[in-house]
Scaffold this motif. Sequence first.
Motif, PDB file in Angstrom:
ATOM      1  N   PHE A   1      24.288  41.202  -8.685  1.00  0.00           N
ATOM      2  CA  PHE A   1      23.021  41.560  -8.053  1.00  0.00           C
ATOM      3  C   PHE A   1      22.906  43.077  -7.859  1.00  0.00           C
ATOM      4  O   PHE A   1      22.411  43.560  -6.847  1.00  0.00           O
ATOM      5  CB  PHE A   1      22.864  40.837  -6.709  1.00  0.00           C
ATOM      6  CG  PHE A   1      21.416  40.590  -6.337  1.00  0.00           C
ATOM      7  CD1 PHE A   1      20.646  39.718  -7.066  1.00  0.00           C
ATOM      8  CD2 PHE A   1      20.839  41.253  -5.272  1.00  0.00           C
ATOM      9  CE1 PHE A   1      19.321  39.494  -6.738  1.00  0.00           C
ATOM     10  CE2 PHE A   1      19.517  41.042  -4.934  1.00  0.00           C
ATOM     11  CZ  PHE A   1      18.753  40.161  -5.664  1.00  0.00           C
ATOM     12  N   LYS A   2      23.394  43.831  -8.839  1.00  0.00           N
ATOM     13  CA  LYS A   2      23.308  45.291  -8.832  1.00  0.00           C
ATOM     14  C   LYS A   2      22.998  45.753 -10.242  1.00  0.00           C
ATOM     15  O   LYS A   2      23.070  44.982 -11.200  1.00  0.00           O
ATOM     16  CB  LYS A   2      24.637  45.913  -8.366  1.00  0.00           C
ATOM     17  CG  LYS A   2      25.014  45.644  -6.936  1.00  0.00           C
ATOM     18  CD  LYS A   2      26.370  46.281  -6.634  1.00  0.00           C
ATOM     19  CE  LYS A   2      26.817  45.965  -5.219  1.00  0.00           C
ATOM     20  NZ  LYS A   2      28.181  46.496  -4.943  1.00  0.00           N
ATOM     21  N   ASP A   3      22.691  47.030 -10.348  1.00  0.00           N
ATOM     22  CA  ASP A   3      22.506  47.626 -11.663  1.00  0.00           C
ATOM     23  C   ASP A   3      23.817  47.502 -12.444  1.00  0.00           C
ATOM     24  O   ASP A   3      24.864  47.970 -12.000  1.00  0.00           O
ATOM     25  CB  ASP A   3      22.109  49.093 -11.516  1.00  0.00           C
ATOM     26  CG  ASP A   3      21.785  49.748 -12.857  1.00  0.00           C
ATOM     27  OD1 ASP A   3      21.822  49.039 -13.884  1.00  0.00           O
ATOM     28  OD2 ASP A   3      21.503  50.957 -12.879  1.00  0.00           O
ATOM     29  N   ALA A   4      23.776  46.878 -13.614  1.00  0.00           N
ATOM     30  CA  ALA A   4      24.997  46.588 -14.380  1.00  0.00           C
ATOM     31  C   ALA A   4      25.469  47.773 -15.205  1.00  0.00           C
ATOM     32  O   ALA A   4      26.528  47.683 -15.841  1.00  0.00           O
ATOM     33  CB  ALA A   4      24.763  45.390 -15.301  1.00  0.00           C
ATOM     34  N   GLN A   5      24.735  48.866 -15.206  1.00  0.00           N
ATOM     35  CA  GLN A   5      25.093  49.984 -16.070  1.00  0.00           C
ATOM     36  C   GLN A   5      26.495  50.519 -15.813  1.00  0.00           C
ATOM     37  O   GLN A   5      27.249  50.764 -16.756  1.00  0.00           O
ATOM     38  CB  GLN A   5      24.072  51.108 -15.931  1.00  0.00           C
ATOM     39  CG  GLN A   5      24.337  52.282 -16.880  1.00  0.00           C
ATOM     40  CD  GLN A   5      23.247  53.330 -16.819  1.00  0.00           C
ATOM     41  OE1 GLN A   5      22.211  53.116 -16.184  1.00  0.00           O
ATOM     42  NE2 GLN A   5      23.462  54.460 -17.459  1.00  0.00           N
ATOM     43  N   PRO A   6      26.921  50.721 -14.532  1.00  0.00           N
ATOM     44  CA  PRO A   6      28.286  51.230 -14.327  1.00  0.00           C
ATOM     45  C   PRO A   6      29.362  50.328 -14.924  1.00  0.00           C
ATOM     46  O   PRO A   6      30.365  50.819 -15.454  1.00  0.00           O
ATOM     47  CB  PRO A   6      28.408  51.302 -12.798  1.00  0.00           C
ATOM     48  CG  PRO A   6      27.008  51.446 -12.311  1.00  0.00           C
ATOM     49  CD  PRO A   6      26.186  50.634 -13.258  1.00  0.00           C
ATOM     50  N   CYS A   7      29.162  49.013 -14.839  1.00  0.00           N
ATOM     51  CA  CYS A   7      30.154  48.087 -15.417  1.00  0.00           C
ATOM     52  C   CYS A   7      30.076  48.077 -16.939  1.00  0.00           C
ATOM     53  O   CYS A   7      31.109  48.051 -17.623  1.00  0.00           O
ATOM     54  CB  CYS A   7      29.936  46.680 -14.867  1.00  0.00           C
ATOM     55  SG  CYS A   7      30.397  46.502 -13.133  1.00  0.00           S
TER      56      CYS A   7
END
Length: 546
Positions: free
Chosen positions: A387-393
């Motif tokens: 439930f967060k922006d997946a870009q960092p992962c």
Amino acid sequence: MAMAPTVKVVLGSIAFAVFWVLAVFPSVPFLPVGRTAGSLLGAMLMVVFQVLTPDQAFAAIDLPILGLLFGTMVVSVYLERADMFKYLGKLLSWKSKGARDLLCRISVISAISSALFTNDTSCVVLTEFILKITRQHNLPPHPFLLALASSANIGSSATPIGNPQNLVIAVQSKIAFGSFVFGILPAMLVGVVVNTLILMCMYWKLLSSAQKDEEDATAEVVADGDVSSHRFSPATMSHLTSLNSQEWNSRLESVNMQSSPHINGQVNHVETLRNRINSTENETHSDSSGVYESARNSSASKEITNEASSQKRDETVSSRRIESMDRLGDLSSMQLSSGDFATKWKRVLWKSCVYVVTTGMLIAFFLGLNMSWTALTAALALVVLDFKDAQPCLEKVSYSLLIFFCGMFITVDGFNKTGIPSALWDFMEPYARIDHTAGIVILALVILVLSNLASNVPTVLLLGGRVAVSAAAISAADEKKAWLILAWVSTVAGNLSLLGSAANLIVCEQAHRAPHFGYNLSFWKHLKFGVPSTIIITSIGLTLIR
């Protein structure tokens, strides 16, 4: 397959040679562009030299393998965020009983984690843990780094998701996940045990002396701990008045730090109260001495009495205000602790979801569902649950590895179209049939040599289909056995030398670059252990694969 025209054979061989040199030696002085760029360069040369058409080049890219590789990498990123590898690192030092016990733990944990989360991921995460533990316990790092790299390679052979070449074999052979695991698992388990015993025998004296040094250091640490605890025992603190003032100050500071916004009006009195307390103490000491000296003077006694009573009233007011501030501080700390409790349980719930999704992915593999789509589904489920922006992962995914695979698929397919691999296999096939022992030995030697010369994934791409067709002419069971032999030998072959597998290079580079714990694992140290270990474990595994 007939040989291609001479021009195509020569140009295709040049393109493959460029790919091979840059894949095996990515920092060659004349073209230090790295493996990924070298893979793309080889693929581009295959098209430019017209060994492949552009459409054939795009068709050579195996999307199911790329999907499976991408999905498992995303799942590994979320498992790392959920502290899975941190827990594995803690298992290495939990109630450790010395150097040999630590070596066994590293071998087991490395093998299991590599089978489930790929060998490269395990080596990336666990290398620094191992360096820290060995430095803390005054142990030589290289036996433990060898245990990590070699056990990771052996353990990764047990599952289709353990390493890239197994991904290729699982997709091309269409062997079910469970059948693949149970076919190689006995060889993997015995291989890890034998590999650990070889390490023990080779470094027995070194580990024994290191364990003795560790016990002496532990005894010294315990003795120092006893002295320090006695030195700072409460019995040595005699100034009760100063201790009480320190407690008051600490209480006021804790109230100031922990108070919530709606009690800021009360907190503004903290500095005033502290000043009044300190001044009250000073006045009390000075006035108490003044009382004894002015006792002779009857006219001053009344003033002293009045001052003493006013000081008593001030102390009473101060103590009441401090009690009220303590109550407010306790209230705010309770509110903060309830917020911390909610945050903690949200974190625990999210970790549980990550582990449940990963377990579900493995169960789906065992049930025979499509591995590529299963891995992608698990990856996207974790993205949604986060439930967060997946870009960092997603930025942590090794896209360079995916691009390397694309270029490698095109380059190897172009080299196959030259006819050279088919001609070499036609020469070797009569001697490498798996329906007799000599044929299995020759086939294993061919795979072993090619895996160290051309790397294991290109070897699987070059030999896989040909070995399977040859074995299928004998029986369907032999075809499956041929794929499993290819998976086992090409994976264990990575232990032969430092350049034999990406996991070895990862351990070497991670150990060299680790801050404060850097260590250089040399090529010859690895080769001294790798040659006997690879030959013995490969031979034992071949007798156990079914």
